[in-house]
Design an enzyme around this catalytic site. Structure first.
Site, PDB file in Angstrom:
ATOM      1  N   SER A 112       0.793  -1.222   0.000  1.00  0.00           N
ATOM      2  CA  SER A 112       0.000   0.000   0.000  1.00  0.00           C
ATOM      3  C   SER A 112       0.831   1.280   0.000  1.00  0.00           C
ATOM      4  O   SER A 112       1.660   1.495  -0.862  1.00  0.00           O
ATOM      5  CB  SER A 112      -0.946  -0.043   1.189  1.00  0.00           C
ATOM      6  OG  SER A 112      -1.838   1.024   1.120  1.00  0.00           O
ATOM      7  N   HIS A 113       0.654   2.084   1.042  1.00  0.00           N
ATOM      8  CA  HIS A 113       1.299   3.396   1.126  1.00  0.00           C
ATOM      9  C   HIS A 113       2.713   3.293   1.702  1.00  0.00           C
ATOM     10  O   HIS A 113       3.388   4.307   1.836  1.00  0.00           O
ATOM     11  CB  HIS A 113       0.461   4.310   2.009  1.00  0.00           C
ATOM     12  CG  HIS A 113       0.189   3.678   3.343  1.00  0.00           C
ATOM     13  ND1 HIS A 113      -0.625   2.583   3.483  1.00  0.00           N
ATOM     14  CD2 HIS A 113       0.654   3.955   4.577  1.00  0.00           C
ATOM     15  CE1 HIS A 113      -0.662   2.217   4.749  1.00  0.00           C
ATOM     16  NE2 HIS A 113       0.111   3.026   5.442  1.00  0.00           N
ATOM     17  N   ASP A 276      -2.216   6.504  -3.541  1.00  0.00           N
ATOM     18  CA  ASP A 276      -1.079   5.869  -2.873  1.00  0.00           C
ATOM     19  C   ASP A 276      -0.473   4.747  -3.705  1.00  0.00           C
ATOM     20  O   ASP A 276      -0.819   4.572  -4.882  1.00  0.00           O
ATOM     21  CB  ASP A 276      -1.498   5.339  -1.500  1.00  0.00           C
ATOM     22  CG  ASP A 276      -2.442   4.158  -1.615  1.00  0.00           C
ATOM     23  OD1 ASP A 276      -3.164   4.084  -2.619  1.00  0.00           O
ATOM     24  OD2 ASP A 276      -2.446   3.304  -0.709  1.00  0.00           O
ATOM     25  N   ASP A 278      -0.846   1.530  -4.051  1.00  0.00           N
ATOM     26  CA  ASP A 278      -1.700   0.572  -4.762  1.00  0.00           C
ATOM     27  C   ASP A 278      -3.018   1.161  -5.234  1.00  0.00           C
ATOM     28  O   ASP A 278      -3.892   0.430  -5.702  1.00  0.00           O
ATOM     29  CB  ASP A 278      -1.948  -0.663  -3.890  1.00  0.00           C
ATOM     30  CG  ASP A 278      -2.681  -0.331  -2.600  1.00  0.00           C
ATOM     31  OD1 ASP A 278      -2.527   0.805  -2.105  1.00  0.00           O
ATOM     32  OD2 ASP A 278      -3.417  -1.188  -2.093  1.00  0.00           O
ATOM     33  N   ASP A 280      -5.595   2.750  -3.699  1.00  0.00           N
ATOM     34  CA  ASP A 280      -6.884   2.735  -3.013  1.00  0.00           C
ATOM     35  C   ASP A 280      -7.110   3.947  -2.124  1.00  0.00           C
ATOM     36  O   ASP A 280      -8.241   4.234  -1.745  1.00  0.00           O
ATOM     37  CB  ASP A 280      -7.108   1.414  -2.246  1.00  0.00           C
ATOM     38  CG  ASP A 280      -6.006   1.095  -1.264  1.00  0.00           C
ATOM     39  OD1 ASP A 280      -5.074   1.912  -1.125  1.00  0.00           O
ATOM     40  OD2 ASP A 280      -6.068   0.020  -0.633  1.00  0.00           O
ATOM     41  N   ARG A 281      -6.052   4.677  -1.795  1.00  0.00           N
ATOM     42  CA  ARG A 281      -6.235   5.866  -0.959  1.00  0.00           C
ATOM     43  C   ARG A 281      -6.360   7.111  -1.816  1.00  0.00           C
ATOM     44  O   ARG A 281      -5.945   7.110  -2.977  1.00  0.00           O
ATOM     45  CB  ARG A 281      -5.035   6.051  -0.026  1.00  0.00           C
ATOM     46  CG  ARG A 281      -4.896   4.935   0.963  1.00  0.00           C
ATOM     47  CD  ARG A 281      -3.782   5.220   1.944  1.00  0.00           C
ATOM     48  NE  ARG A 281      -3.768   4.177   2.959  1.00  0.00           N
ATOM     49  CZ  ARG A 281      -3.331   4.354   4.188  1.00  0.00           C
ATOM     50  NH1 ARG A 281      -2.831   5.505   4.563  1.00  0.00           N
ATOM     51  NH2 ARG A 281      -3.358   3.365   5.056  1.00  0.00           N
ATOM     52  N   LYS A 375     -11.442   0.277  -1.085  1.00  0.00           N
ATOM     53  CA  LYS A 375     -11.489   1.713  -1.243  1.00  0.00           C
ATOM     54  C   LYS A 375     -10.843   2.063  -2.571  1.00  0.00           C
ATOM     55  O   LYS A 375     -10.092   1.255  -3.127  1.00  0.00           O
ATOM     56  CB  LYS A 375     -10.829   2.416  -0.074  1.00  0.00           C
ATOM     57  CG  LYS A 375      -9.388   2.010   0.229  1.00  0.00           C
ATOM     58  CD  LYS A 375      -8.996   2.625   1.558  1.00  0.00           C
ATOM     59  CE  LYS A 375      -7.538   2.375   1.899  1.00  0.00           C
ATOM     60  NZ  LYS A 375      -7.315   1.072   2.527  1.00  0.00           N
TER      61      LYS A 375
HETATM   62  C1  G16 Z   1      -5.220  -0.304   5.326  1.00  0.00           C
HETATM   63  C2  G16 Z   1      -6.642  -0.727   5.483  1.00  0.00           C
HETATM   64  C3  G16 Z   1      -7.473   0.430   5.925  1.00  0.00           C
HETATM   65  C4  G16 Z   1      -6.904   1.046   7.181  1.00  0.00           C
HETATM   66  C5  G16 Z   1      -5.464   1.411   6.955  1.00  0.00           C
HETATM   67  C6  G16 Z   1      -4.754   1.910   8.192  1.00  0.00           C
HETATM   68  O1  G16 Z   1      -5.119   0.620   4.298  1.00  0.00           O
HETATM   69  O2  G16 Z   1      -7.163  -1.220   4.280  1.00  0.00           O
HETATM   70  O3  G16 Z   1      -8.774   0.000   6.125  1.00  0.00           O
HETATM   71  O4  G16 Z   1      -7.632   2.166   7.551  1.00  0.00           O
HETATM   72  O5  G16 Z   1      -4.762   0.290   6.505  1.00  0.00           O
HETATM   73  O6  G16 Z   1      -4.655   0.894   9.095  1.00  0.00           O
HETATM   74  P1  G16 Z   1      -3.751   1.021  10.374  1.00  0.00           P
HETATM   75  O7  G16 Z   1      -4.277   2.229  11.107  1.00  0.00           O
HETATM   76  O8  G16 Z   1      -3.981  -0.264  11.095  1.00  0.00           O
HETATM   77  O9  G16 Z   1      -2.326   1.238   9.925  1.00  0.00           O
HETATM   78  P2  G16 Z   1      -4.056   0.408   3.148  1.00  0.00           P
HETATM   79  O10 G16 Z   1      -4.241   1.585   2.256  1.00  0.00           O
HETATM   80  O11 G16 Z   1      -2.730   0.375   3.869  1.00  0.00           O
HETATM   81  O12 G16 Z   1      -4.415  -0.901   2.545  1.00  0.00           O
END
Ligand code: G16
Length: 542
Positions: A112-113, A276, A278, A280-281, A375
């Site tokens: 992800s990010h 981000d 991947d 989704d953000r 997302k």
């Molecule tokens: C993931 C989850 C999200 C979550 C985020 C932050 O996002 O898919 O639902 O809100 O992590 O999670 P945490 O606060 O546990 O770090 P992504 O974009 O990283 O896949």
């Protein structure tokens, strides 16, 4: 010929908020990715001859793990794998492909990010047939398998050509390399008024999209520049790079600083957005006006009817618990239910499948709808553009009118990153231990009225997820939430979520930091963050 390779368990393969995320070096250990992928397959029933979707955000190790997964999918009996060209599929696009082609599930390769590169992060996530992240029952079964795995199945075969769209055979399994963008872009055209957005972009309205050298580059270039006619150069950093150009592909005010500065300049663009690693953000910034993710969810929910795909109205809105209550007020005004779930997109899947919610969002820069089960960064940007095209007002005016009607939830998240795990655990344990005694306590933000550890009961299947974050509520409706991130790969990250509600007839134009100052002081009083973390200030404020 199918090979059965003996292996022994790794004890650290517990999926977090969103799949298994580790340093690349961890994934590069022999048998590490294999063990996890076999544990995923072993947790599934009935996939023989079925379709698996496979793709990732293009980060370092993406191509190698795709080849490993292809060989293992063939050995385990999948009938077909749909893989994005070049190994690329954004997370929302992967979700769409799973749904559109009736696949059994999908493996999404991403952290992800989190940054990418040989010394950075990698990840593997399993998505189920609805296109969404596997629910907790499945991730727990996967984890249990990782602890007792004794062998994995693979085949001996040369690498599959990932760069040419077309179909090949891999030991009796069909590998279909697909255009990663086409189906997704077509889906977007069914949801939004592309003609109206095209008119807006032709009218002198200037937008900038920062793809952060991550997966959305090809999607954004096709949609914003080719299909919607935005001038070339509207998409910045549009070529996905294995290390994201040494940047941190997290669309927030720290890592997308250039975009923020451009939007704050006197002669800057009208609208800026980013996504981000991947895809989704999302980050949304208007001219001289940053929109928090929590406010973005509320504004999009209030205005969604302006887009053709949502003209019928919304069934309900869902938000994660730490996300501000701004959307709650929109739901109340619309007379529709509001669902409060734990952090993690996987918790929205059941609500979307049951048509209880249409739009979902999280404070962590995620917004999406029932069009997929992830997302979706570009979706959020397009919905904003559709709203702007319909209302023809600046983002700042839309925000001001929203607050004047619903009041304003001042909101910020303070992150303390890379804390020693034991120290972070001690902070949380102390807070949890004090919950019963907290009500009535006087703090810089007033009297504590309620304190608990959030627990969620899924309304569709009754499953319970406990210990999802400490909530401290104050007499005036303000709130502080403490939880540890489930997506980091180094030590622990403490997240402190701060929220204060100002009614519509109150002072709606304050600086966020000033509006939240008493709560920030109260958070320190209650959790003794400095003493526990050794950090005088948060690493990131969003
Ligand atoms: C993931 C989850 C999200 C979550 C985020 C932050 O996002 O898919 O639902 O809100 O992590 O999670 P945490 O606060 O546990 O770090 P992504 O974009 O990283 O896949």
């Amino acid at each position: 010929m199918i090979l059965t390779v003996n292996t022994t368990p790794f004890t650290d393969q517990k999926p977090g908020t969103s799949g298994l995320r580790k340093k690349v070096k961890v994934f590069q250990q022999p048998r590490y990715a294999e063990n996890f992928i076999q544990s995923v397959f072993d947790s599934l029933d009935g996939f023989a001859g079925q379709t698996l979707v496979l793709g990732g955000d293009g980060r370092f190790l993406n191509r190698e793990v795709i080849q490993v997964a292809l060989r293992m999918a063939a050995a385990n009996g999948f009938g077909r794998v749909l893989v994005g060209q070049g190994g690329i599929l954004s997370t929302p696009a992967a979700s769409n492909v799973i749904r559109q082609y009736g696949a059994f599930g999908g493996l999404v390769l991403s952290a992800s990010h989190n940054p990418g590169g040989p010394d950075e992060d990698f990840g593997i996530k399993y998505n189920i047939a609805n296109g969404g992240p596997a629910p907790e029952a499945v991730t727990e079964a996967i984890y249990a398998n990782t602890l007792q795995i004794a062998s994995y199945k693979t085949i001996e075969a040369p690498d599959v050509d990932l760069d040419t769209v077309g179909t090949t055979d891999l030991a009796g399994m069909t590998v279909q390399v697909i255009d990663p963008v086409a189906d997704y872009a077509a889906l977007m055209e069914t949801l939004f008024d592309f003609a109206a957005i095209r008119d807006l972009l032709a009218s002198g309205f200037v937008m900038q999209f920062d793809a952060m050298s991550a997966v959305t580059g090809p999607y954004a270039t096709e949609i914003f520049e080719r299909r919607l006619g935005a001038p070339a150069g509207t998409v910045r950093n549009g070529v996905p790079l294995p290390d994201f150009g040494h940047h941190h592909p997290d669309p927030n005010l720290v890592h997308a600083r250039d975009l923020y500065d451009a939007l704050m300049a006197p002669d800057g663009p009208d609208f800026g957005a980013a996504s981000d690693g991947d895809g989704d953000r999302n980050l949304i910034i208007g001219k001289h006006c940053y929109v928090t993710p929590s406010d973005s969810l509320a504004v999009l929910a209030a205005n969604a009817h302006l887009a053709p795909g949502y003209a019928r109205g919304l069934a309900g809105i869902a938000r994660s618990m730490p996300t501000s209550g701004a959307a709650d007020r929109v739901a109340a005004a619309l007379g529709i239910p509001l669902f409060e779930t734990p952090t993690g997109w996987k918790f929205f899947g059941n609500l979307l499948d049951a048509s209880l919610a249409t739009i979902c969002g999280e404070e962590s820069a995620g917004t999406g709808s029932d069009h997929v089960r992830e997302k979706d960064g570009i979706w959020a940007v397009l919905l904003w553009l559709n709203v702007l095209a319909a209302r023809r007002q600046p983002v700042a005016t839309i925000m001001a009118e929203h607050w004047a009607r619903y009041g304003r939830n001042y909101y910020a998240r303070h992150d303390y990153e890379a804390i020693e795990t034991a120290r972070a655990d001690a902070l949380m344990a102390r807070l949890r231990g004090s919950l019963e005694a907290l009500p009535g306590t006087q703090t810089a933000a007033g009297t504590v009225s309620m304190a608990d550890d959030f627990s969620y009961t899924d309304p569709t299947d009754g499953s319970i997820s406990a210990r999802q974050g400490v909530r401290i509520l104050f007499a005036d409706g303000s709130r502080i939430v403490f939880r540890l991130s489930g997506t980091g790969t180094e030590g622990a990250t403490l997240r402190v979520y701060l929220e204060r509600y100002e009614p519509a007839d109150g002072d709606l134009g304050q600086e966020t930091a000033a509006a939240l100052a008493p709560l920030i002081a109260a958070a320190e009083e209650l959790a003794q963050i400095v003493a526990h973390t050794g950090m005088a200030e948060p690493s990131v404020i969003t």
